[in-house]
Design a protein around this motif. Sequence first.
Motif, short mmCIF file in Angstrom:
data_model
loop_
_atom_site.label_atom_id
_atom_site.label_comp_id
_atom_site.label_asym_id
_atom_site.label_seq_id
_atom_site.Cartn_x
_atom_site.Cartn_y
_atom_site.Cartn_z
N GLY A 128 0.74 -1.14 0.08
CA GLY A 128 0.18 0.10 -0.08
C GLY A 128 0.79 1.26 0.05
O GLY A 128 1.77 1.30 0.82
N VAL A 129 0.50 2.10 -0.77
CA VAL A 129 1.32 3.13 -1.01
C VAL A 129 0.58 4.59 -0.88
O VAL A 129 -0.60 4.42 -1.50
CB VAL A 129 2.41 3.26 -2.53
CG1 VAL A 129 3.11 2.20 -2.40
CG2 VAL A 129 1.50 3.48 -3.43
N GLY A 130 0.95 5.54 -0.27
CA GLY A 130 0.32 6.68 -0.17
C GLY A 130 0.80 7.67 1.28
O GLY A 130 1.33 6.92 1.75
N GLY A 131 0.69 8.85 1.13
CA GLY A 131 1.05 9.51 2.42
C GLY A 131 2.72 9.58 2.49
O GLY A 131 3.14 9.83 3.61
N SER A 132 3.23 9.60 1.20
CA SER A 132 4.55 9.67 1.47
C SER A 132 5.41 10.96 1.76
O SER A 132 4.67 12.01 1.35
CB SER A 132 5.43 8.91 0.31
OG SER A 132 5.15 9.72 -0.77
N ALA A 133 6.32 11.01 2.51
CA ALA A 133 7.23 12.28 2.10
C ALA A 133 8.32 12.47 1.10
O ALA A 133 8.87 13.30 1.33
CB ALA A 133 7.87 12.30 3.77
N THR A 134 8.15 11.50 0.31
CA THR A 134 9.19 11.15 -0.62
C THR A 134 8.86 11.50 -2.07
O THR A 134 7.67 11.42 -2.34
CB THR A 134 9.90 9.57 -0.69
OG1 THR A 134 8.78 8.99 -0.76
CG2 THR A 134 10.32 9.49 1.00
N THR A 135 10.00 11.84 -2.82
CA THR A 135 9.74 11.99 -4.27
C THR A 135 10.92 11.56 -4.82
O THR A 135 11.59 12.15 -5.70
CB THR A 135 9.58 13.44 -4.68
OG1 THR A 135 8.39 13.91 -3.88
CG2 THR A 135 8.94 13.36 -6.17
N ASP A 136 11.45 10.37 -4.57
CA ASP A 136 12.68 9.62 -5.11
C ASP A 136 12.49 8.55 -6.21
O ASP A 136 13.29 7.68 -6.40
CB ASP A 136 13.61 9.22 -3.91
CG ASP A 136 13.02 7.95 -3.35
OD1 ASP A 136 11.92 7.35 -3.53
OD2 ASP A 136 13.88 7.32 -2.50
N GLY A 137 11.24 8.30 -6.64
CA GLY A 137 11.21 7.17 -7.66
C GLY A 137 11.16 5.85 -7.02
O GLY A 137 11.25 4.90 -8.05
N GLY A 138 11.02 5.68 -5.79
CA GLY A 138 11.45 4.31 -5.30
C GLY A 138 13.00 4.07 -5.16
O GLY A 138 13.11 2.79 -5.03
N ALA A 139 13.89 4.75 -5.79
CA ALA A 139 15.26 4.66 -5.74
C ALA A 139 15.66 3.87 -4.45
O ALA A 139 16.47 2.97 -4.24
CB ALA A 139 16.08 5.77 -6.30
N GLY A 140 15.28 4.66 -3.18
CA GLY A 140 15.83 4.28 -2.02
C GLY A 140 15.40 2.86 -1.51
O GLY A 140 16.07 2.22 -1.23
N MET A 141 13.95 2.57 -1.81
CA MET A 141 13.74 1.26 -1.71
C MET A 141 14.21 0.48 -2.44
O MET A 141 14.61 -0.66 -1.95
CB MET A 141 12.04 1.41 -2.24
CG MET A 141 11.53 -0.22 -2.20
SD MET A 141 10.00 0.04 -3.09
CE MET A 141 10.42 0.16 -4.67
N LEU A 142 14.53 0.34 -3.89
CA LEU A 142 15.29 -0.49 -4.56
C LEU A 142 16.83 -0.63 -4.06
O LEU A 142 17.25 -1.67 -4.06
CB LEU A 142 15.18 -0.38 -5.94
CG LEU A 142 13.88 -0.36 -6.69
CD1 LEU A 142 14.11 0.36 -7.93
CD2 LEU A 142 13.13 -1.69 -6.50
N ALA A 143 17.49 0.27 -3.71
CA ALA A 143 18.71 0.27 -3.06
C ALA A 143 18.65 -0.60 -1.81
O ALA A 143 19.57 -1.45 -1.31
CB ALA A 143 19.30 1.57 -2.50
N ALA A 144 17.71 -0.39 -1.04
CA ALA A 144 17.66 -1.19 0.36
C ALA A 144 17.62 -2.65 0.06
O ALA A 144 17.91 -3.55 0.75
CB ALA A 144 16.57 -0.64 1.21
N LEU A 145 16.91 -3.09 -1.07
CA LEU A 145 16.74 -4.37 -1.56
C LEU A 145 17.78 -4.93 -2.41
O LEU A 145 17.62 -6.22 -2.91
CB LEU A 145 15.32 -4.38 -2.47
CG LEU A 145 13.99 -3.93 -1.57
CD1 LEU A 145 12.82 -4.01 -2.58
CD2 LEU A 145 13.83 -5.34 -0.88
#
Length: 374
Positions: A128-145
């Motif tokens: 579920g996505v929404g209410g984010s503080a971010t605008t990084d295109g999910g790059a941070g998420m993918l880096a953690a993965l």
Amino acid sequence: MLIAADKFKGSLTAVEVAEHVTAGLRRAAPGLEVSAVPVADGGDGTVAAALAAGFTRHEARVTGPTGVPVTAIFALRGDGTAVVEMAEASGLQHLPRGVFAPLTATTYGTGELLLAALDAGATSIVFGVGGSATTDGGAGMLAALGARFLDADGEPVAPGGGPLRDLATADLSGLDPRLATTQIVLASDVDNPLTGPKGAPAVYGPQKGASEGDVATLDAALAHYAEVLERAVGPRAAEHALAPGAGAAGGIGYGALVGLDADFRPGIDVMLDVLGFAPALAKATFVITGEGSLDEQTLHGKAPAGVAAAARAAGLDVVAVCGRLQLSQEALTAAGIRRAYALADLEPDPARCMAEAGPLLERAAEQLARDFLV
């Protein structure tokens, strides 16, 4: 009676809404049989709805949007289905009050939260996505993965959407191998593309503190990010940038589509399936839905519209409760809602209305019962 309402944001959780509505209904009809399926549409409150449906609560310590560690929760069911809410790790609620970070906020913690779900045994994930503080295109998420995003010097780019302008190469080959065998559903009510006039920076950036200049910077950086990913993984990266849902939650939808091979579905449809709404609806003769504000956004994939559509298809009457009502009766009828009861009609002062939402909701539900059931 089936109560299938979302939270009243800032006042009541979806579970509390159901409790107060039940109390009010039973004042007018003491013997009334009432069941509840607290619902959510993929945004904040989604994990809470899953927990109310019997999922098990799990906690993880992850990186918040500004790099400060936060405690995030996710929900897991015995069949391996997890519900992960990105706002738990990367949401606006984790920012210092009034201090935004539009260019540097990261989704890294969301990636860590997904890893925690995999470690706990998840084999399918409702994301579920929404209410984010971010605008990084999910790059941070993918880096953690396990993905690598490097600048021209071969160094990792800094966190956030702004630094993506310095991205030179992307490598997704190191993504956690478990992702390849995990079904991931991107649950969102946002169908914006990644960039452009209707993209994530232009439409949602200002809500996250982005100035006009920041919006331009982020839009260019995300467009560049998509170009680099196209070189890394092929044409599908460009196709996904234009796809509905790519712009969800600051573009994390794009990262999920490209890097996680996620399937995009309207959040309320996904959550009604996961929460067991259909079996509950089959036993109902009347449905009550609602959320804090019934307005134009409600009609575009929010929980009450999804509940009303399903109930109408089953031939059942639907009424709604809400904090404030900003839809005409004509619009309500078109959405399948016969009538709406607004707390603001009982207490016009906004501060008092929010503070006394529970008792006011019981009064509204009692009147609802007298109008329709007694």
